[in-house]
Motif scaffolding. Structure first.
Motif, PDB file in Angstrom:
ATOM      1  N   VAL A  19       0.684  -1.134  -0.002  1.00  0.00           N
ATOM      2  CA  VAL A  19       0.036  -0.167   0.069  1.00  0.00           C
ATOM      3  C   VAL A  19       0.902   1.224   0.037  1.00  0.00           C
ATOM      4  O   VAL A  19       0.413   2.240  -0.808  1.00  0.00           O
ATOM      5  CB  VAL A  19      -1.137  -0.069   1.111  1.00  0.00           C
ATOM      6  CG1 VAL A  19      -1.838   1.371   1.145  1.00  0.00           C
ATOM      7  CG2 VAL A  19      -2.012  -1.192   1.071  1.00  0.00           C
ATOM      8  N   SER A  20       1.901   1.220   0.585  1.00  0.00           N
ATOM      9  CA  SER A  20       2.877   2.334   0.823  1.00  0.00           C
ATOM     10  C   SER A  20       3.463   2.408  -0.485  1.00  0.00           C
ATOM     11  O   SER A  20       3.642   3.950  -0.992  1.00  0.00           O
ATOM     12  CB  SER A  20       3.979   2.158   2.006  1.00  0.00           C
ATOM     13  OG  SER A  20       3.222   2.194   3.181  1.00  0.00           O
ATOM     14  N   THR A  21       4.026   1.545  -1.205  1.00  0.00           N
ATOM     15  CA  THR A  21       4.467   1.551  -2.259  1.00  0.00           C
ATOM     16  C   THR A  21       3.606   2.228  -3.518  1.00  0.00           C
ATOM     17  O   THR A  21       4.020   3.065  -4.313  1.00  0.00           O
ATOM     18  CB  THR A  21       5.117   0.488  -2.842  1.00  0.00           C
ATOM     19  OG1 THR A  21       6.125  -0.130  -1.865  1.00  0.00           O
ATOM     20  CG2 THR A  21       5.860   0.437  -4.210  1.00  0.00           C
ATOM     21  N   ALA A  22       2.387   1.708  -3.411  1.00  0.00           N
ATOM     22  CA  ALA A  22       1.298   2.418  -4.374  1.00  0.00           C
ATOM     23  C   ALA A  22       1.194   3.560  -4.142  1.00  0.00           C
ATOM     24  O   ALA A  22       1.019   4.516  -4.931  1.00  0.00           O
ATOM     25  CB  ALA A  22       0.219   1.564  -4.307  1.00  0.00           C
ATOM     26  N   LEU A  23       1.119   4.249  -2.986  1.00  0.00           N
ATOM     27  CA  LEU A  23       0.848   5.523  -2.514  1.00  0.00           C
ATOM     28  C   LEU A  23       2.099   6.631  -2.979  1.00  0.00           C
ATOM     29  O   LEU A  23       1.968   7.583  -3.529  1.00  0.00           O
ATOM     30  CB  LEU A  23       0.379   5.656  -1.084  1.00  0.00           C
ATOM     31  CG  LEU A  23      -0.792   5.035  -0.532  1.00  0.00           C
ATOM     32  CD1 LEU A  23      -0.833   5.231   0.865  1.00  0.00           C
ATOM     33  CD2 LEU A  23      -1.743   6.094  -1.464  1.00  0.00           C
ATOM     34  N   GLY A  24       3.442   5.777  -2.710  1.00  0.00           N
ATOM     35  CA  GLY A  24       4.530   6.759  -3.058  1.00  0.00           C
ATOM     36  C   GLY A  24       4.662   6.833  -4.725  1.00  0.00           C
ATOM     37  O   GLY A  24       5.026   7.742  -5.133  1.00  0.00           O
ATOM     38  N   ASP A  25       4.179   5.780  -5.512  1.00  0.00           N
ATOM     39  CA  ASP A  25       4.469   5.770  -6.639  1.00  0.00           C
ATOM     40  C   ASP A  25       3.440   6.863  -7.387  1.00  0.00           C
ATOM     41  O   ASP A  25       3.461   7.424  -8.275  1.00  0.00           O
ATOM     42  CB  ASP A  25       3.971   4.595  -7.637  1.00  0.00           C
ATOM     43  CG  ASP A  25       5.041   3.547  -7.098  1.00  0.00           C
ATOM     44  OD1 ASP A  25       6.153   3.687  -6.658  1.00  0.00           O
ATOM     45  OD2 ASP A  25       4.834   2.301  -7.483  1.00  0.00           O
ATOM     46  N   CYS A  26       2.348   7.322  -6.598  1.00  0.00           N
ATOM     47  CA  CYS A  26       1.404   8.278  -6.928  1.00  0.00           C
ATOM     48  C   CYS A  26       1.794   9.576  -6.201  1.00  0.00           C
ATOM     49  O   CYS A  26       0.858  10.488  -6.435  1.00  0.00           O
ATOM     50  CB  CYS A  26      -0.123   7.863  -6.460  1.00  0.00           C
ATOM     51  SG  CYS A  26      -0.618   6.355  -7.313  1.00  0.00           S
ATOM     52  N   GLY A  27       2.855   9.576  -5.772  1.00  0.00           N
ATOM     53  CA  GLY A  27       3.331  10.958  -5.233  1.00  0.00           C
ATOM     54  C   GLY A  27       2.563  11.151  -3.962  1.00  0.00           C
ATOM     55  O   GLY A  27       2.445  12.576  -3.503  1.00  0.00           O
ATOM     56  N   ALA A  28       1.909  10.531  -3.280  1.00  0.00           N
ATOM     57  CA  ALA A  28       1.088  10.609  -2.445  1.00  0.00           C
ATOM     58  C   ALA A  28       1.938  10.834  -0.777  1.00  0.00           C
ATOM     59  O   ALA A  28       2.882   9.940  -0.853  1.00  0.00           O
ATOM     60  CB  ALA A  28      -0.126   9.735  -1.913  1.00  0.00           C
ATOM     61  N   ASN A  29       1.748  11.399   0.209  1.00  0.00           N
ATOM     62  CA  ASN A  29       2.365  11.509   1.457  1.00  0.00           C
ATOM     63  C   ASN A  29       1.366  10.936   2.396  1.00  0.00           C
ATOM     64  O   ASN A  29       0.294  11.308   2.634  1.00  0.00           O
ATOM     65  CB  ASN A  29       2.748  12.898   1.703  1.00  0.00           C
ATOM     66  CG  ASN A  29       3.478  13.078   3.184  1.00  0.00           C
ATOM     67  OD1 ASN A  29       4.635  12.315   3.153  1.00  0.00           O
ATOM     68  ND2 ASN A  29       3.200  13.855   3.871  1.00  0.00           N
ATOM     69  N   ILE A  30       1.937  10.029   3.281  1.00  0.00           N
ATOM     70  CA  ILE A  30       1.412   9.480   4.530  1.00  0.00           C
ATOM     71  C   ILE A  30       1.469  10.320   5.645  1.00  0.00           C
ATOM     72  O   ILE A  30       2.822  10.570   6.220  1.00  0.00           O
ATOM     73  CB  ILE A  30       1.846   8.016   4.861  1.00  0.00           C
ATOM     74  CG1 ILE A  30       1.610   6.899   3.482  1.00  0.00           C
ATOM     75  CG2 ILE A  30       1.029   7.560   6.087  1.00  0.00           C
ATOM     76  CD1 ILE A  30       2.343   5.757   3.737  1.00  0.00           C
ATOM     77  N   ASN A  31       0.555  11.184   6.168  1.00  0.00           N
ATOM     78  CA  ASN A  31       0.431  11.897   7.234  1.00  0.00           C
ATOM     79  C   ASN A  31       0.374  11.435   8.638  1.00  0.00           C
ATOM     80  O   ASN A  31       0.860  11.668   9.630  1.00  0.00           O
ATOM     81  CB  ASN A  31      -0.457  13.135   7.137  1.00  0.00           C
ATOM     82  CG  ASN A  31      -0.658  13.884   5.816  1.00  0.00           C
ATOM     83  OD1 ASN A  31      -1.315  13.638   4.894  1.00  0.00           O
ATOM     84  ND2 ASN A  31       0.425  14.707   5.706  1.00  0.00           N
ATOM     85  N   ASP A  32      -0.376  10.338   8.607  1.00  0.00           N
ATOM     86  CA  ASP A  32      -0.878   9.453   9.754  1.00  0.00           C
ATOM     87  C   ASP A  32      -1.153   8.021   9.449  1.00  0.00           C
ATOM     88  O   ASP A  32      -1.448   7.668   8.357  1.00  0.00           O
ATOM     89  CB  ASP A  32      -1.736  10.371  10.626  1.00  0.00           C
ATOM     90  CG  ASP A  32      -1.643   9.702  12.147  1.00  0.00           C
ATOM     91  OD1 ASP A  32      -0.895   8.887  12.526  1.00  0.00           O
ATOM     92  OD2 ASP A  32      -2.618  10.184  13.014  1.00  0.00           O
ATOM     93  N   ILE A  33      -0.885   7.233  10.381  1.00  0.00           N
ATOM     94  CA  ILE A  33      -1.034   5.820  10.136  1.00  0.00           C
ATOM     95  C   ILE A  33      -1.345   4.943  11.387  1.00  0.00           C
ATOM     96  O   ILE A  33      -0.710   5.202  12.215  1.00  0.00           O
ATOM     97  CB  ILE A  33       0.015   4.924   9.176  1.00  0.00           C
ATOM     98  CG1 ILE A  33      -0.360   3.536   8.896  1.00  0.00           C
ATOM     99  CG2 ILE A  33       1.179   5.125   9.870  1.00  0.00           C
ATOM    100  CD1 ILE A  33       0.522   2.800   7.863  1.00  0.00           C
ATOM    101  N   SER A  34      -2.367   4.144  11.453  1.00  0.00           N
ATOM    102  CA  SER A  34      -2.808   3.440  12.388  1.00  0.00           C
ATOM    103  C   SER A  34      -3.166   1.832  11.959  1.00  0.00           C
ATOM    104  O   SER A  34      -3.798   1.419  10.910  1.00  0.00           O
ATOM    105  CB  SER A  34      -3.773   3.817  13.349  1.00  0.00           C
ATOM    106  OG  SER A  34      -4.394   3.024  14.185  1.00  0.00           O
TER     107      SER A  34
END
Length: 89
Positions: A19-34
């Motif tokens: 999931v993190s890789t998919a988001l990174g490939d799309c230029g998304a930043n993870i602000n918070d995670i639980s």
């Protein structure tokens, strides 16, 4: 644009990474995670910021749908304002 992502499914190795890789490939930043694991059930909620200059909401949605299918989990992407409105008392 801020979004809420929820992931639910049977626990297995590599869910967070994929999931993190998919988001990174799309230029998304993870602000918070639980995340939590209940027995064999994996649950994760993320607050992310999309960079619409790199990938718009629909592009990120489609990429996460592909990731969900590969992992055998459910991934939901919602705009934060819609999420907040839905759960407003």
């Amino acid at each position: 644009m801020k979004c809420v992502i929820s992931v639910l499914g049977k626990d297995r190795t590599g869910i967070v990474a994929a999931v993190s890789t998919a988001l990174g490939d799309c230029g998304a930043n993870i602000n918070d995670i639980s995340q939590t694991i209940l027995g064999e059930m994996f649950s994760m909620t993320m607050l992310v910021t999309l960079d619409e200059a790199v990938a718009d909401f629909n592009t990120v949605h489609d990429r996460l749908a592909e990731t969900a299918e590969q992992l055998g989990v459910q991934i939901t992407l919602q705009r934060e304002d819609v999420f907040q409105y839905m759960y407003k008392i």
